[in-house]
Design a protein around this motif. Structure first.
Motif, PDB file in Angstrom:
ATOM      1  N   VAL A 247      17.953  48.519 -31.210  1.00 44.31           N
ATOM      2  CA  VAL A 247      17.962  48.258 -32.657  1.00 44.31           C
ATOM      3  C   VAL A 247      17.581  49.521 -33.411  1.00 44.31           C
ATOM      4  O   VAL A 247      16.456  50.004 -33.307  1.00 44.31           O
ATOM      5  CB  VAL A 247      16.974  47.122 -33.010  1.00 44.31           C
ATOM      6  N   ASP A 248      18.543  50.072 -34.135  1.00 36.21           N
ATOM      7  CA  ASP A 248      18.254  51.179 -35.051  1.00 36.21           C
ATOM      8  C   ASP A 248      18.080  50.537 -36.418  1.00 36.21           C
ATOM      9  O   ASP A 248      18.983  49.861 -36.921  1.00 36.21           O
ATOM     10  CB  ASP A 248      19.432  52.168 -35.029  1.00 36.21           C
ATOM     11  N   LEU A 249      16.913  50.736 -37.022  1.00 33.81           N
ATOM     12  CA  LEU A 249      16.622  49.990 -38.254  1.00 33.81           C
ATOM     13  C   LEU A 249      17.628  50.270 -39.370  1.00 33.81           C
ATOM     14  O   LEU A 249      17.851  49.422 -40.232  1.00 33.81           O
ATOM     15  CB  LEU A 249      15.202  50.300 -38.743  1.00 33.81           C
ATOM     16  N   GLY A 250      18.236  51.433 -39.353  1.00 33.63           N
ATOM     17  CA  GLY A 250      19.189  51.780 -40.423  1.00 33.63           C
ATOM     18  C   GLY A 250      20.582  51.211 -40.209  1.00 33.63           C
ATOM     19  O   GLY A 250      21.463  51.395 -41.046  1.00 33.63           O
ATOM     20  N   HIS A 251      20.777  50.529 -39.089  1.00 34.22           N
ATOM     21  CA  HIS A 251      22.139  50.093 -38.751  1.00 34.22           C
ATOM     22  C   HIS A 251      22.389  48.623 -39.079  1.00 34.22           C
ATOM     23  O   HIS A 251      22.884  47.858 -38.258  1.00 34.22           O
ATOM     24  CB  HIS A 251      22.414  50.355 -37.268  1.00 34.22           C
ATOM     25  N   HIS A 252      21.997  48.257 -40.292  1.00 31.60           N
ATOM     26  CA  HIS A 252      22.232  46.878 -40.739  1.00 31.60           C
ATOM     27  C   HIS A 252      22.734  46.910 -42.162  1.00 31.60           C
ATOM     28  O   HIS A 252      22.394  47.811 -42.924  1.00 31.60           O
ATOM     29  CB  HIS A 252      20.926  46.081 -40.672  1.00 31.60           C
ATOM     30  N   LEU A 253      23.496  45.899 -42.511  1.00 31.03           N
ATOM     31  CA  LEU A 253      23.930  45.801 -43.898  1.00 31.03           C
ATOM     32  C   LEU A 253      22.718  45.433 -44.745  1.00 31.03           C
ATOM     33  O   LEU A 253      21.760  44.832 -44.235  1.00 31.03           O
ATOM     34  CB  LEU A 253      25.051  44.772 -44.013  1.00 31.03           C
ATOM     35  N   PRO A 254      22.706  45.799 -46.024  1.00 32.62           N
ATOM     36  CA  PRO A 254      21.529  45.550 -46.849  1.00 32.62           C
ATOM     37  C   PRO A 254      21.060  44.096 -46.753  1.00 32.62           C
ATOM     38  O   PRO A 254      21.860  43.166 -46.712  1.00 32.62           O
ATOM     39  CB  PRO A 254      22.006  45.872 -48.267  1.00 32.62           C
ATOM     40  N   ASN A 255      19.735  43.951 -46.711  1.00 31.70           N
ATOM     41  CA  ASN A 255      19.063  42.638 -46.710  1.00 31.70           C
ATOM     42  C   ASN A 255      19.179  41.847 -45.410  1.00 31.70           C
ATOM     43  O   ASN A 255      18.759  40.695 -45.346  1.00 31.70           O
ATOM     44  CB  ASN A 255      19.519  41.751 -47.877  1.00 31.70           C
ATOM     45  N   THR A 256      19.725  42.441 -44.389  1.00 36.35           N
ATOM     46  CA  THR A 256      19.747  41.746 -43.090  1.00 36.35           C
ATOM     47  C   THR A 256      18.320  41.436 -42.653  1.00 36.35           C
ATOM     48  O   THR A 256      17.418  42.264 -42.833  1.00 36.35           O
ATOM     49  CB  THR A 256      20.414  42.644 -42.022  1.00 36.35           C
ATOM     50  N   ASN A 257      18.135  40.282 -42.066  1.00 37.66           N
ATOM     51  CA  ASN A 257      16.818  39.904 -41.562  1.00 37.66           C
ATOM     52  C   ASN A 257      16.641  40.499 -40.154  1.00 37.66           C
ATOM     53  O   ASN A 257      16.917  39.848 -39.142  1.00 37.66           O
ATOM     54  CB  ASN A 257      16.706  38.378 -41.529  1.00 37.66           C
ATOM     55  N   ILE A 258      16.188  41.739 -40.123  1.00 41.14           N
ATOM     56  CA  ILE A 258      16.104  42.455 -38.841  1.00 41.14           C
ATOM     57  C   ILE A 258      15.051  41.826 -37.930  1.00 41.14           C
ATOM     58  O   ILE A 258      15.226  41.743 -36.714  1.00 41.14           O
ATOM     59  CB  ILE A 258      15.783  43.954 -39.066  1.00 41.14           C
TER      60      ILE A 258
END
Ligand code: RM4
Ligand code: MN
Ligand code: MN
Length: 424
Positions: A247-258
């Motif tokens: 999991v790279d924290l920057g690799h999600h669309l905005p507001n994704t519940n990481i």
């Protein structure tokens, strides 16, 4: 350049009584402060070899001066970071940006500085000089088997470098994707990716792991072949026990519940670890905790609870790495701040009363659950971190000492003002 322990200790003395006061206060306020300090002492985060120079964007790159000119100098910089924070005892290499030409001398330099080698990263998102076939249309997913083979061979070569250095994991991030509808057959390229990864998987030594990163867009803007955690998880599941999702924290669309993604991957034993950074819009690679420290804390809440549920050691149970690239800050300061932010979130998560939280959840006491989380989040745990550093011979305030000792000026004198480190 190296920082003597004694020098750091002398400078610590200037702030010792103020530190002691703050530490005594929090130690009296929170339950289990001693335990938290011990856990913090054991907790290390790997530094990426590509983050030691100033990053650039596609519009320009403004180098900061004194950047490391070689892998040896990058290792020295990680040594500086580790001497100050005692929490960065490994380096993650990106190949071919950093090829360990002479593995045994590289290894002994690292071990002199108390460092070892974390995951090795392959690079099939750029074409290198002398490369026979281009990755313009992808690598492991490519429609042409010959390109796929070249990319597979590169990954196997990276594993070989890693074996020489004592790494235990290969981290794979693919830029493979498409820019326009119709460009690719989704099933076809996913299948190609699986087959290529399978060949790489078969080349892993018994005690190695393969970590599969996902990312929704960039450099491709219509589809990415491993675009989200589900696609990565699918591949990792098909491949077998040595494969998991990074999991790279920057690799999600905005507001994704990481944090929810993290909880489920951990539950399934498929969470490889992290590439920590922070972001406002996309894969911004900003300093960890600079934009959304609450999200980081919520992720650590899931990690602490989930790792304890699986009996995993917090320090070694999964991979902890930074993946950042800063354009305007001193990279060493940026990395010191990043490690600090990660450990703050970890310490705060350790303070959550999990027993009380479970009871509140069981009673559907939503307000209480929020209070429990936020009581931990709003605790100033920085003196606990400082105490852990002090006990391990590090700096009470790493960035302050880095500045007081004019480390960057010394590096500029040694290496020059116009040096440019390999990386992004
Ligand atoms: C990608 C990804 C990878 C990193 C490269 C440099 O966006 O985060 O982990 O190796 O950037
Ligand atoms: Mn990454
Ligand atoms: Mn990234």
């Amino acid at each position: 350049m190296q920082l003597e322990k004694q020098l750091i200790q002398n400078l610590n003395n200037d702030v010792l009584s103020a530190h002691q006061r703050k530490f005594n206060y929090i130690a009296g306020e929170v339950a289990g402060a001693e335990k938290v300090v011990k856990k913090l002492e054991a907790f290390n985060i790997a530094i990426p070899s590509w983050a030691l120079g100033t990053g650039g964007t596609r519009f320009g790159r403004f180098s900061g001066g004194g950047e490391p000119r070689s892998l040896e100098e990058k290792i020295e910089d990680v040594g500086l970071i580790h001497a100050l924070n005692r929490s960065s005892n490994s380096i993650s290499l990106h190949i071919p940006w950093d090829i360990p030409g002479n593995a045994s001398s590289i290894k002994s330099l690292a071990s002199q500085l108390g460092l070892h080698f974390d995951a090795v990263n392959s690079n099939t998102f750029q074409d290198q000089q002398d490369q026979a076939l281009s990755y313009k249309y992808g690598s492991l997913h490519h429609v042409d088997k010959a390109v796929r083979k070249q990319a597979v061979d590169h990954n196997i070569e990276v594993i070989k470098y890693g074996i020489e250095l004592g790494s235990k994991a290969l981290s794979v991030w693919l830029a493979d994707g498409s820019n326009f509808p119709g460009q690719l057959n989704f099933r076809g390229v996913f299948q190609n990716t699986y087959e290529s990864l399978h060949e790489i998987y078969n080349a892993l030594p018994d005690d190695w792991k393969i970590w599969i990163e996902y990312k929704p867009y960039e450099p491709n803007f219509y589809s990415t072949t491993i675009g989200d955690w589900g696609q990565s998880y699918l591949l990792a599941s098909k491949l077998g026990a040595k494969a998991s999702t990074l999991v790279d924290l920057g690799h999600h669309l905005p507001n994704t519940n990481i944090e929810q993604i993290v909880a489920l991957l951990l539950m399934e034993g498929k969470l490889a670890g992290f590439h920590f950074n922070d972001s406002k819009y996309g894969d911004d690679d900003l300093t960890v905790g600079s934009i959304n420290p609450y999200q980081l804390f919520l992720i650590f809440n899931e990690l602490v609870e989930g790792m304890d549920a699986r009996g995993l050691d917090h320090a070694t149970g999964i991979g902890w790495m930074i993946d950042a690239s800063h354009n305007v800050k001193d990279p060493v300061e940026d990395l010191l701040q990043s490690v600090e932010a990660i450990k703050i979130a970890y310490a705060q998560a350790l303070l959550i009363d999990q027993h009380e939280l479970k009871a509140a959840q069981q009673n559907n006491d939503v307000a209480k659950a929020q209070d429990i989380l936020q009581a931990a989040y709003r605790t100033d745990v920085r003196p606990l971190l400082a105490e852990a550093r002090l006990r391990s011979g590090g700096a009470v305030d790493p960035v302050a000492i880095f500045r007081k000792l004019n480390v960057r000026d010394q590096l500029i004198k040694e290496r020059g003002l116009k040096t440019v480190a390999t990386g992004l």
